[in-house]
Structures are given as C-alpha cells and as structure tokens.
Motif scaffolding. Structure first.
Motif, short mmCIF file in Angstrom:
data_model
loop_
_atom_site.label_atom_id
_atom_site.label_comp_id
_atom_site.label_asym_id
_atom_site.label_seq_id
_atom_site.Cartn_x
_atom_site.Cartn_y
_atom_site.Cartn_z
N THR A 52 0.82 -1.20 0.00
CA THR A 52 0.00 0.00 0.00
C THR A 52 0.86 1.25 0.00
N ARG A 53 0.22 2.38 -0.15
CA ARG A 53 0.90 3.67 0.02
C ARG A 53 0.39 4.29 1.32
N SER A 54 1.00 5.35 1.74
CA SER A 54 0.67 6.01 3.00
C SER A 54 -0.81 6.42 3.05
N ALA A 55 -1.42 6.22 4.21
CA ALA A 55 -2.80 6.66 4.49
C ALA A 55 -3.81 6.17 3.46
N CYS A 56 -3.76 4.91 3.13
CA CYS A 56 -4.67 4.34 2.13
C CYS A 56 -5.90 3.76 2.83
N CYS A 57 -7.06 4.37 2.61
CA CYS A 57 -8.29 3.89 3.26
C CYS A 57 -8.72 2.53 2.72
N MET A 58 -8.43 2.25 1.44
CA MET A 58 -8.81 0.95 0.87
C MET A 58 -8.03 -0.18 1.52
N CYS A 59 -6.79 0.08 1.89
CA CYS A 59 -5.99 -0.93 2.59
C CYS A 59 -6.64 -1.25 3.93
N HIS A 60 -7.11 -0.23 4.62
CA HIS A 60 -7.77 -0.43 5.91
C HIS A 60 -9.01 -1.31 5.73
N HIS A 73 -4.68 -12.11 9.60
CA HIS A 73 -3.89 -10.89 9.80
C HIS A 73 -2.88 -10.79 8.65
N PRO A 74 -3.17 -9.94 7.67
CA PRO A 74 -2.24 -9.84 6.54
C PRO A 74 -0.97 -9.08 6.92
N THR A 75 0.10 -9.34 6.20
CA THR A 75 1.31 -8.54 6.30
C THR A 75 1.08 -7.32 5.41
N VAL A 76 1.23 -6.13 5.97
CA VAL A 76 1.00 -4.91 5.21
C VAL A 76 2.32 -4.17 5.07
N PHE A 98 -1.57 -9.96 -2.38
CA PHE A 98 -1.08 -11.25 -2.86
C PHE A 98 -1.46 -12.32 -1.84
N ILE A 99 -1.97 -13.43 -2.32
CA ILE A 99 -2.27 -14.58 -1.46
C ILE A 99 -1.53 -15.77 -2.04
N GLY A 100 -0.69 -16.37 -1.21
CA GLY A 100 0.08 -17.53 -1.66
C GLY A 100 0.98 -17.23 -2.84
N GLY A 101 1.49 -16.02 -2.90
CA GLY A 101 2.40 -15.63 -3.97
C GLY A 101 1.73 -15.19 -5.26
N THR A 102 0.39 -15.24 -5.30
CA THR A 102 -0.36 -14.87 -6.50
C THR A 102 -1.07 -13.54 -6.27
N ARG A 103 -0.96 -12.65 -7.26
CA ARG A 103 -1.63 -11.36 -7.15
C ARG A 103 -3.13 -11.54 -7.23
N VAL A 104 -3.83 -11.06 -6.19
CA VAL A 104 -5.29 -11.08 -6.16
C VAL A 104 -5.82 -9.79 -6.79
N GLY A 105 -5.15 -8.68 -6.51
CA GLY A 105 -5.58 -7.39 -7.03
C GLY A 105 -5.84 -6.44 -5.89
N GLY A 106 -6.78 -5.53 -6.11
CA GLY A 106 -7.12 -4.52 -5.12
C GLY A 106 -8.36 -4.89 -4.33
N LEU A 107 -8.98 -3.88 -3.75
CA LEU A 107 -10.15 -4.08 -2.91
C LEU A 107 -11.30 -4.73 -3.67
N GLU A 108 -11.60 -4.25 -4.86
CA GLU A 108 -12.71 -4.83 -5.63
C GLU A 108 -12.48 -6.31 -5.92
N SER A 109 -11.26 -6.67 -6.24
CA SER A 109 -10.94 -8.08 -6.52
C SER A 109 -11.08 -8.93 -5.27
N LEU A 110 -10.67 -8.38 -4.12
CA LEU A 110 -10.80 -9.12 -2.86
C LEU A 110 -12.26 -9.34 -2.51
N VAL A 111 -13.08 -8.31 -2.64
CA VAL A 111 -14.51 -8.44 -2.33
C VAL A 111 -15.16 -9.44 -3.29
N ALA A 112 -14.83 -9.37 -4.56
CA ALA A 112 -15.40 -10.31 -5.54
C ALA A 112 -14.99 -11.75 -5.21
N LEU A 113 -13.73 -11.95 -4.83
CA LEU A 113 -13.25 -13.28 -4.46
C LEU A 113 -14.00 -13.80 -3.24
#
Length: 143
Positions: A52-60, A73-76, A98-113
């Motif tokens: 992430t970058r500094s102060a990213c609300c999507m990361c939160h 508990h993800p490593t951030v 990334f989960i298990g070394g594979t790029r999942v994407g951003g917030l939208e991709s995580l929610v869809a998954l």
C-alpha cells in the motif's frame, strides 16, 4: 523499504513496520538487495501480503474484511512511490494484495473473491488458515 526501522503496535492489533536503512538492527534487511527482489521475497515469504501507500483507506478496508470475515492478519507493507512503480508490472491497482504468492488485485478483486466463495479456499491453499480454523470461526459467529 531499505531496512527494518521501527515496530509499532496499532490500535486494531496489527503492527506497522517502517522500512528504512538501519544495519544495526538484528532484523535489518540486506540493503544490497534490489527493490524488485525484496518485493518478490516478501510476497513469497508471507501467505497474505498487502502493498500500500501512505494513508490508504482501501488498505484499511481490506484488512478489516480479512480480519472480520476469516480472521486473517495480513502482512502490510507501505511502499514509497518509486517502489510502487516496481510492484505494478502491468497492473496499476493500489493497494495490491497477494495470497500464496499470487496477485489477487485490489479491494474490488478481494470483495469479488470473497463473495464468490473463492477467498477461503485460496487462504487455506496458501496456509493462512486451515479449514478447521474457518469452520470454528463460523460456528462462533452463529452463536
């Protein structure tokens, strides 16, 4: 992201790692390692990692979803702008998960998954949780 500088607890139970040059720490990172190699190593060493970058609300939001839905508990890792360019490699979403070394994407991709039912199997495969952990958590939530 040059060397481990500070380990500070957060109010939500996580920690913040500030990565700056510091070779006196026993946890210091090899400063001769390139940014690209360091990012690849972090992805391979951690079952769930969010860049992430500094102060990213999507990361939160991503962290809260992982904690509340599946108790992970993800490593951030907070990257500098120059390091973000190294990470992108064709995909411009930030934060990048990334989960298990594979790029999942951003917030939208995580929610869809998660909504498609694919998040838990992916986390189990990566070793972030076990089926038993997830089933126990779901039973506690139904209580």
């Amino acid at each position: 992201m040059q060397g481990l500088h500070r380990y500070s607890p957060l109010s939500n139970g996580g920690v913040t790692l500030e990565l700056t040059p510091n070779t006196s720490s026993p946890l210091a990172i090899d400063v001769t390692e390139s940014t690209e190699m360091r990012i690849r190593r972090l992805i391979s060493e951690n079952p769930v990692v969010i860049f992430t970058r500094s102060a990213c609300c999507m990361c939160h939001v991503m962290k809260r979803l992982l904690l509340s839905a599946v108790s992970v508990h993800p490593t951030v890792i907070q990257l500098e702008e120059a390091e973000i360019a190294t990470l992108h490699a064709g995909a411009g979403e930030m934060p990048a998960m990334f989960i298990g070394g594979t790029r999942v994407g951003g917030l939208e991709s995580l929610v869809a998954l998660h909504l498609s039912g694919g998040l838990v199997p992916k986390l189990v495969e990566a070793g972030a949780i076990t089926n038993m952990d997830f089933q126990t958590g779901m039973q506690l939530m139904r209580w």
